[in-house]
Enzyme design. Sequence first.
Site, PDB file in Angstrom:
ATOM      1  N   ASP A  62      -6.058   3.960  -4.909  1.00  0.00           N
ATOM      2  CA  ASP A  62      -4.865   3.474  -4.212  1.00  0.00           C
ATOM      3  C   ASP A  62      -4.329   2.237  -4.925  1.00  0.00           C
ATOM      4  OD1 ASP A  62      -2.925   2.701  -2.418  1.00  0.00           O
ATOM      5  OD2 ASP A  62      -4.255   2.619  -0.674  1.00  0.00           O
ATOM      6  N   GLY A 106      -6.384   8.739  -3.505  1.00  0.00           N
ATOM      7  CA  GLY A 106      -5.360   7.723  -3.424  1.00  0.00           C
ATOM      8  C   GLY A 106      -5.097   7.230  -2.023  1.00  0.00           C
ATOM      9  N   HIS A 107      -3.856   6.793  -1.811  1.00  0.00           N
ATOM     10  CA  HIS A 107      -3.447   6.177  -0.549  1.00  0.00           C
ATOM     11  C   HIS A 107      -3.572   7.147   0.615  1.00  0.00           C
ATOM     12  CE1 HIS A 107      -1.374   3.038   1.663  1.00  0.00           C
ATOM     13  NE2 HIS A 107      -0.448   3.876   2.072  1.00  0.00           N
ATOM     14  N   PHE A 108      -3.241   8.409   0.371  1.00  0.00           N
ATOM     15  CA  PHE A 108      -3.346   9.441   1.403  1.00  0.00           C
ATOM     16  C   PHE A 108      -4.553  10.330   1.083  1.00  0.00           C
ATOM     17  CE2 PHE A 108       1.197   8.286   1.735  1.00  0.00           C
ATOM     18  CZ  PHE A 108       1.202   7.916   3.074  1.00  0.00           C
TER      19      PHE A 108
END
Length: 289
Positions: free
Chosen positions: A238, A264-266
Amino acid sequence: MPVVHHRYATVDGHRLFYREAGDAAAPTLVLLHGFPTSSHMFRNLVPALADRYHVIAPDHLGFGLSDAPPVDQFDYTFDALTDLTAGLLGSLGVERYAIYVQDYGAPIGWRLALREPSAITAIVSQNGNAYDAGFVESFWKVVEAYQREPTPDTEAPVRQFLTLEATRWQYVTGVPDETLVDPESWHHDYALISRPGNDLVQLKLLRDYATNAPMYPRVHEYFRASQVPLLAVWGSGDEIFGPAGAEAFADDLPDAEIHLLEGGHFLLESALDEVAGLIRNFLEDHVTA
């Protein structure tokens, strides 16, 4: 596979959409999404947990399928979004619950916990910060400049976060195999934040994000006093909230479970099974009916 219900409730005159699954008598887990998404990010996690837990995933006002009044009709702040979340849970008769927080969901979750610490049975943080550590400078310096002095010059770079390409970037950055991420996810989010007037909603919340860091010392005090069970499961790639944000929980919660996963972020988009397994094991150890 557990049945997932897609429902609406009116709270303080605003229609909020939420997903709900599982036995209402089972321990409750509330899933709080971030920017620029909605409870859509939990579409696969809800049924993966609902055989054992009562799972509720709302769309914050201004996001997803919830109402999105213009900024001249609603003061979009994290305090106000917390008020609506608390109102929704109250209307559903939910008094004790665990929370899963991600991105914007984190400051909403921390506010819920500070308001009523005894209501929170456990916390899962997936790339949701509670410390100054972990804020990736290349992303946040643009936001902070806009927060300090909101002018056309500082607003222009922030508006780039509302583009389709920036939304895609949030989904695929840090993911070792981008083909694991369904492109419909970022197209879905982009379509909803592109509704007329929603740009001003998102800009208002980006400015109000500056209210969160001053709250962190109170959150840390809550952690130390309560020793609330906490699982940090983090996409290590992320580039908004880096791994240091996950590791910082151990400063105040030495028994926190911290897992840095490739992604990552999601993270749910590429590592759903692994995250769901960690959550199930964590809740089984710490949350009872």
